[in-house]
Design an enzyme around this catalytic site. Structure first.
Site, PDB file in Angstrom:
ATOM      1  N   ASN A 214      19.425   3.709  18.718  1.00  0.00           N
ATOM      2  CA  ASN A 214      19.801   3.875  20.121  1.00  0.00           C
ATOM      3  C   ASN A 214      21.224   4.385  20.262  1.00  0.00           C
ATOM      4  OD1 ASN A 214      17.311   3.128  20.992  1.00  0.00           O
ATOM      5  ND2 ASN A 214      17.931   1.229  21.959  1.00  0.00           N
ATOM      6  N   PHE A 255      17.502  15.349  22.824  1.00  0.00           N
ATOM      7  CA  PHE A 255      18.646  14.562  23.279  1.00  0.00           C
ATOM      8  C   PHE A 255      19.944  15.358  23.317  1.00  0.00           C
ATOM      9  CE2 PHE A 255      15.627  11.273  22.606  1.00  0.00           C
ATOM     10  CZ  PHE A 255      15.967  10.263  23.494  1.00  0.00           C
ATOM     11  N   ILE A 256      19.850  16.686  23.511  1.00  0.00           N
ATOM     12  CA  ILE A 256      21.073  17.473  23.700  1.00  0.00           C
ATOM     13  C   ILE A 256      21.040  18.165  25.063  1.00  0.00           C
ATOM     14  CG2 ILE A 256      21.511  17.767  21.232  1.00  0.00           C
ATOM     15  CD1 ILE A 256      20.511  20.689  21.549  1.00  0.00           C
ATOM     16  N   CYS A 266      18.090   0.123  27.860  1.00  0.00           N
ATOM     17  CA  CYS A 266      18.366   0.066  26.424  1.00  0.00           C
ATOM     18  C   CYS A 266      19.720   0.654  26.033  1.00  0.00           C
ATOM     19  CB  CYS A 266      17.245   0.768  25.660  1.00  0.00           C
ATOM     20  SG  CYS A 266      15.647  -0.050  25.793  1.00  0.00           S
ATOM     21  N   LYS A 269      23.149  -1.094  27.321  1.00  0.00           N
ATOM     22  CA  LYS A 269      23.418  -2.448  26.788  1.00  0.00           C
ATOM     23  C   LYS A 269      23.501  -2.453  25.265  1.00  0.00           C
ATOM     24  CE  LYS A 269      18.782  -4.569  26.367  1.00  0.00           C
ATOM     25  NZ  LYS A 269      18.922  -4.893  24.936  1.00  0.00           N
ATOM     26  N   LYS A 327      14.931   8.037  34.556  1.00  0.00           N
ATOM     27  CA  LYS A 327      14.267   9.138  33.872  1.00  0.00           C
ATOM     28  C   LYS A 327      12.900   9.321  34.506  1.00  0.00           C
ATOM     29  CE  LYS A 327      12.427   8.442  29.806  1.00  0.00           C
ATOM     30  NZ  LYS A 327      12.172   8.057  28.396  1.00  0.00           N
TER      31      LYS A 327
END
Length: 447
Positions: A214, A255-256, A266, A269, A327
Site C-alpha cells: 500500500n 497508479f501513475i 487503506c 491510514k 474512486k
C-alpha cells in the site's frame, strides 16, 4: 472446511461470500445486530459490484450464515479469520483494540484446536502478539488447547473486490507451521489452480508485505501528483509525460495517473501506520512523510483553484461537483478528495450541487441536511445554474458528456477537472475554460 469470519466490512464480507461460493461452510460474525439482520436478507450495507448476488447465493445454498453470537461463531469454525477494523489513532498508529477483543473472545469460547488467521491490516508483530494473547488467556483459565495463528493479508481494491478475491494476484500466507500452510493451501485450492499464487513466509514478513504494498502504491500516486505540479509550473502536459514514462516496463502505467489525491480506508491510514511503526523502532520514514504531505496538499488543490478563479468569497455562487466517492464503483467517501472540495467551498460561503452514481446517501450521512448542499438525481441537474463544474471522481458516466449541454446549463463554461478526463485543446475549441491537473495551464498563466 468450517470457517468463521469476524467482521462484516469490505474485507470480511467479500471473503465470506467468496469462500462460501467455492463450497466452504462460512459463518460471518458481527456485533452490529442491525447489520446482521440486513445481511441475512442479502442487503449489503455498502456498494460493491457483484457482492449482493454472491451473498444471496451463499444464503440460499446454506453455506453462508450471519450471527451476533460470539460463542457460536467461535465454536462453529476450525479456521477463524480476524477481519475487523484497525482505524488510526490520533498519533497515526493502528488501533488494535478490535483485533485483541476478537482474540480474547476466541480464547474464552474455544473448546478444540483452532487456527486463527489475521486478515486485518495490522502492524508487524501482531500475529505473534495474538498468539501470545490467546495462549496466556488459556493458561489463566487452566485450559490446554492447541491454537495456531497465521497471517493472510488481503489485497482487495474497492470497486473490484469480488473479482480480486475470486482471482487474486497472490495469496500471502505467513506461518511458521508446515501443517497450517498445507491447511490454508487446501482452503485456497479453488483460487490457486491456473498457476501457483501462494507465497509462504513468516508472519512478520507477511504483515510487512501488506503495508509495503500500500505504501508503494501511495508513493506512485503522490510522485505523479508532484510531477504534475512541476509540469504545470514549467508548461508541460503531465498526460504526455505519463505515457512517456509508463512505456518503460520498469515503471508501468498503473497508479501513475495524476489527480486530486488518493483517499479511501487503506492508503491514508496505512501510510501513517507504517510511518508510526518505523518511528517506534527508531527509523525516520522520510519518504512516507513526503507521500502523506504531498497527498494532503493535493486534496486541497481543487478547492484552491476554484477560489483562485472565482475569489475567496463564494457567497451567492453555486459549484457543481461530479463524483463524491474516493474512486469509481464504490460509495465509500472515507478520506475522499471530494470532501475537501465541499468543505472548502462551504468555508467560503458557496453552495454545492453534487451528483454521484452511488455515494449520494453516504454524503447525506456525513453532512446531513444543509441549505448549502443539494445532491441531485442526475448529473445534468447538478449543472443547472452553477458557476463552475468540479470533477472529483472518474466515474465512466462523466467521461463523454454532452459539452454543449454542459455549456448551456452552467452560468459560465468553466471546468476544474481533478481526474484529467478531457482534452484541453478540444475544450478550448468548444469555448470551455478548462483546468486539469498538470496539463500545462495554470491559473497564474491564465491570469
Amino acid at each position: 472446511m468450517n470457517i468463521t469470519i469476524f467482521g462484516s466490512g469490505y474485507v470480511g464480507l467479500v471473503q465470506a461470500a467468496i469462500f462460501a461460493d467455492v463450497g466452504h461452510r462460512v459463518v460471518c460474525m458481527d456485533i452490529d445486530a442491525a447489520r446482521v439482520d440486513r445481511l441475512r436478507e442479502a442487503d449489503v450495507p455498502f456498494f460493491e459490484p457483484g457482492l449482493s448476488s454472491l451473498i444471496r447465493s451463499g444464503l440460499d445454498s446454506g453455506l453462508l450464515s450471519f450471527t451476533t453470537d460470539t460463542k457460536a461463531a467461535v465454536q462453529a469454525g476450525d479456521y477463524l479469520f480476524i477481519c475487523v477494523g484497525t482505524p488510526p489513532t490520533s498519533e497515526g498508529a493502528a488501533d488494535m483494540s478490535q483485533v485483541m477483543d476478537v482474540a480474547s473472545a476466541i480464547a474464552r469460547y474455544m473448546a478444540s484446536r483452532k487456527v486463527v488467521i489475521t486478515k486485518s491490516t495490522v502492524p508487524v508483530g501482531t500475529t505473534d502478539a495474538v498468539l501470545a494473547h490467546i495462549k496466556q488467556a488459556l493458561h489463566d483459565q487452566g485450559r490446554d488447547i492447541a491454537v495456531e495463528v497465521a497471517s493472510n493479508p488481503e489485497f482487495l481494491k474497492e470497486g473490484s473486490a469480488v473479482a480480486d478475491c475470486q482471482s487474486p494476484d497472490r495469496i500471502v500466507i505467513g506461518t511458521r507451521s508446515p501443517k497450517v500452510l498445507e491447511e490454508l493451501r487446501r482452503m485456497y485450492q479453488a483460487f490457486n489452480r491456473n498457476r501457483e499464487k501462494i507465497m509462504a513466509m513468516d508472519p512478520p514478513s507477511a504483515e510487512m508485505t501488506k503495508y509495503a504494498s500500500n505504501a508503494l502504491l501511495a508513493t506512485k500516486i503522490s510522485f505523479m501528483n508532484e510531477m504534475a505540479n512541476i509540469a504545470e509550473a514549467v508548461g508541460a502536459d503531465i498526460e504526455d509525460v505519463r505515457r512517456g514514462i509508463g512505456a518503460d516496463p520498469r515503471i508501468g502505467y498503473q497508479f501513475i495517473y495524476p489527480g486530486c489525491g488518493y483517499g479511501g480506508s487503506c492508503f491514508p491510514k496505512d501510510v501513517r501506520a507504517l510511518k508510526y511503526l518505523a518511528g517506534q523502532h527508531g527509523h525516520r520514514a522520510e519518504i512516507l512523510t513526503a507521500v502523506h504531505d504531498t497527498n494532503q496538499r493535493q486534496k486541497n488543490k481543487l478547492a484552491e483553484r476554484v477560489m483562485a478563479r472565482l475569489g475567496f468569497d463564494l457567497t451567492g455562487k453555486t459549484i457543481a461537483v461530479w463524483g463524491l466517492s474516493f474512486k469509481p464503483n464504490t460509495d465509500d467517501m472515507r478520506e475522499a478528495p471530494s470532501r475537501y472540495v465541499l468543505e472548502g467551498i462551504w468555508s467560503c460561503g458557496g453552495r454545492v450541487q453534487a451528483f454521484d452514481p452511488r455515494a449520494g446517501d453516504a454524503c447525506r450521512a456525513l453532512y446531513g441536511e444543509r441549505d448549502d448542499l443539494s445532491i441531485t438525481e442526475h448529473k445534468e441537474q447538478a449543472l443547472e445554474g452553477a458557476d463552475a463544474l468540479v470533477i472529483c471522481t472518474e466515474w465512466k458516466a462523466f467521461w463523454s458528456p454532452d459539452f454543449e449541454q454542459v455549456k448551456a446549463l452552467l452560468k459560465q463554461p468553466l471546468i476544474f477537472d481533478g481526474r484529467n478526463l478531457y482534452n484541453p485543446a478540444y475544450l478550448e475549441e468548444l469555448g470551455i475554460e478548462y483546468y486539469g491537473i498538470g496539463r500545462g495551464r495554470s491559473l497564474h498563466a491564465a491570469a
